[in-house]
Write an enzyme that holds these catalytic residues in place. Structure first.
Site, PDB file in Angstrom:
ATOM      1  N   LYS A 125     -49.502  -8.683 -24.824  1.00  0.00           N
ATOM      2  CA  LYS A 125     -48.438  -7.983 -24.074  1.00  0.00           C
ATOM      3  C   LYS A 125     -47.601  -7.192 -25.058  1.00  0.00           C
ATOM      4  O   LYS A 125     -47.532  -7.534 -26.247  1.00  0.00           O
ATOM      5  CB  LYS A 125     -47.546  -9.005 -23.362  1.00  0.00           C
ATOM      6  CG  LYS A 125     -46.703  -8.415 -22.253  1.00  0.00           C
ATOM      7  CD  LYS A 125     -47.460  -8.365 -20.947  1.00  0.00           C
ATOM      8  CE  LYS A 125     -46.744  -7.606 -19.871  1.00  0.00           C
ATOM      9  NZ  LYS A 125     -47.417  -7.775 -18.572  1.00  0.00           N
ATOM     10  N   GLY A 164     -50.016  -0.810 -17.933  1.00  0.00           N
ATOM     11  CA  GLY A 164     -48.630  -0.693 -17.497  1.00  0.00           C
ATOM     12  C   GLY A 164     -48.005  -2.037 -17.151  1.00  0.00           C
ATOM     13  O   GLY A 164     -48.667  -3.065 -17.092  1.00  0.00           O
ATOM     14  N   ASP A 165     -46.711  -2.014 -16.961  1.00  0.00           N
ATOM     15  CA  ASP A 165     -45.927  -3.141 -16.446  1.00  0.00           C
ATOM     16  C   ASP A 165     -44.606  -2.501 -15.999  1.00  0.00           C
ATOM     17  O   ASP A 165     -44.573  -1.293 -15.716  1.00  0.00           O
ATOM     18  CB  ASP A 165     -45.720  -4.224 -17.523  1.00  0.00           C
ATOM     19  CG  ASP A 165     -45.194  -5.547 -16.943  1.00  0.00           C
ATOM     20  OD1 ASP A 165     -46.002  -6.331 -16.431  1.00  0.00           O
ATOM     21  OD2 ASP A 165     -43.972  -5.795 -16.984  1.00  0.00           O
ATOM     22  N   THR A 208     -52.586  -4.883  -8.052  1.00  0.00           N
ATOM     23  CA  THR A 208     -51.752  -6.085  -8.182  1.00  0.00           C
ATOM     24  C   THR A 208     -51.191  -6.476  -6.811  1.00  0.00           C
ATOM     25  O   THR A 208     -51.262  -7.641  -6.404  1.00  0.00           O
ATOM     26  CB  THR A 208     -50.622  -5.857  -9.199  1.00  0.00           C
ATOM     27  OG1 THR A 208     -51.184  -5.297 -10.380  1.00  0.00           O
ATOM     28  CG2 THR A 208     -49.918  -7.153  -9.530  1.00  0.00           C
TER      29      THR A 208
END
Ligand code: NDP
Ligand code: 2IT
Length: 450
Positions: A125, A164-165, A208
């Site tokens: 991450k 992405g996040d 997601t």
């Protein structure tokens, strides 16, 4: 258990001030008790001690020039946590709250989540304490370029593949890929979540949210129930929340809320998806502006939230989908949900429920899908993007969506059968943690002391 206590105390000493990381570790270790007690091999190989220590942590300065010509400086991170099952894989978060502890908790969760998908991806991450809010397109581009000026040397399609996040979507991935390509000369699948124009996969944007709803569908099906006609609470108003809402409508449910950092929107008639997309995907506006198009909706500003939680979880509904951020659902919120008759909670966000809130759900024996299982559809579809890039193929929307459904079903089955194996059939926290752990731990043992 003393080993949990000892591990957390040691982490507090060696990695101070990382509360979210300790929280994530404690939850996993708590679940692992039954397997650690009966399997000497994990102790013999110091698996826990190795697993809580990232293989590599990269922290760097990100200097950039704002539109006024002033030099700004942010902190950049990439934590390459565990590569037992494959190249490091996980998103990048750009948010002012980002620090080493946040990235470490997210990276730690990612190890088990990625293992649960059954796909060959390790856990990582990254991100920066950069606040994209109010920044011009040029500022975003210059920030992304500066971020990659350091990160490019650490990533690659078979070593570490970011995505992405929070605060990172297709636009930011585009700017980062462009700079990576300029610096390396390589046109490869080093990022996922790319634009459909140049190597992205169909369904990745939706994955997601869709996956989180499929997960709820499988939990309910096991109880002979379905999503049809159910009133749903969704938090967040970003990528995950939007496509959770889209899939809920497709499967006959009625999402009545969403939220952002300024407040909660409650529309009893059902959230109007077109208005939400226009506001958040096109105009990047505040949620309160929804009322201009829908005066019958209600906006509850954060200043009016209850002192012990969040307005969104106090609205009566049968299903809840936390899709904003960590610790956004407190013990009091969980109690309110259960008192109002919630039957299932499926987490689109990472660790959105506090430890005490999770206990409330488990004690009430409602269907509870923890984030590392319920939101794994995003990273799983990222791996499908990697597979398409590596084989120079492009699969149809239907093909990818079908694979996503199968993956989510297998994650559900893996978590639920493992929970049953250890005598707590309703406890998907235990099931997901043990199922993910076993794969990673056994691979680590076979690969020796590295
Ligand atoms: P976005 O940036 O698209 O949206 C985030 C949403 O959550 C926004 O509505 C934002 O409100 C809100 N939010 C973020 N931080 C806070 C905060 N500290 N307090 C209140 N509201 C907040 O991100 P995503 O939708 O991609 O991510 C949402 C969650 O899902 C995160 O936990 C992420 O880690 C997780 N996740 C994402 C995946 C993905 O593929 N994108 C995959 C798996 C999990 P505002 O705009 O006002 O800040
Ligand atoms: O938390 C997550 O799983 C993500 N942000 C997605 C990671 C990815 O590599 O697609």
């Amino acid at each position: 258990m003393t080993y949990i206590h000892d591990t957390i105390v040691k982490l507090q000493k060696t990695s101070p001030a990382q509360a979210e990381f300790y929280q994530a570790v404690e939850e996993v270790l708590d679940s692992l008790q039954p397997i650690l007690e009966t399997n000497e091999k994990y102790k013999l190989h110091s698996i826990i001690e190795r697993m809580v220590e990232p293989e590599r942590q990269i922290m760097f300065r990100v200097p950039w020039v704002d539109d006024q010509g002033k030099v700004q400086v942010n902190k950049g991170y990439r934590i390459e946590f565990n590569s037992a099952l494959g190249p490091y894989k996980g998103g990048l978060r750009f948010h002012p709250s980002v620090n080493a502890g946040i990235i470490k908790f997210l990276g730690f969760e990612q190890i088990f989540k990625n293992a649960l998908t059954g796909l060959p991806i390790g856990g990582g991450k990254g991100g920066a304490n950069f606040d994209p809010k109010g920044k011009s397109d040029g500022e975003i581009m210059r920030f992304c370029q500066s971020f990659i000026n350091e990160l490019y040397r650490h990533i690659g399609p078979t070593t570490d593949v970011p995505a992405g996040d929070i605060g990172v979507g297709a636009r930011e991935i585009g700017y980062m890929f462009g700079q990576y390509k300029r610096l390396t000369g390589n046109y490869d699948g080093v990022f996922t979540g790319k634009s459909l124009l140049w190597g992205g996969s169909l369904v990745r944007k939706e994955a997601t949210g869709y996956g989180c709803v499929y997960f709820a569908q499988y939990m309910l099906a096991d109880k002979g129930d379905s999503l049809a006609g159910k009133q749903c609470l969704v938090s967040g108003a970003g990528n995950v929340a939007i496509y959770t809402i889209e899939k809920l409508y497709e499967l006959g449910a009625r999402p009545v809320t969403c939220s952002d950092s300024s407040g909660t929107l409650y529309h009893e008639a059902g959230i109007d998806l077109a208005t939400l997309k226009e506001l958040k995907e096109v105009r990047k506006a505040r949620l309160s502006e929804y009322l201009a198009a829908h005066p019958d909706a209600r906006f509850i500003p954060v200043t009016d939230y209850p002192a012990d939680g969040h307005a969104v979880w106090r609205i009566p509904a049968q299903l809840a989908f936390p899709c904003a951020t960590q610790n956004e659902l407190t013990e009091a919120d969980a109690q309110a949900l259960v008192a109002n008759g919630v039957i299932a909670v499926s987490e689109g966000a990472n660790m959105p429920s506090t430890q005490d809130a999770v206990e409330v759900f488990l004690d009430a024996k409602i269907c509870y899908g923890p984030g590392k299982a319920a939101n794994a559809g995003g990273v799983a579809t990222s791996q499908l993007e990697m597979a398409q890039n590596a084989s120079m193929q492009r699969w149809s929307f239907e093909e990818v969506d079908e694979k996503l459904k199968v993956i989510m079903k297998n994650i559900y089955l893996s978590a639920s059968t493992t929970a049953a194996e250890f005598g707590e059939p309703h406890n998907l926290v235990l099931g997901a943690n043990i199922a993910g752990f076993r794969k990673v731990a056994d691979a680590m043992i076979e690969q020796g002391v590295v």
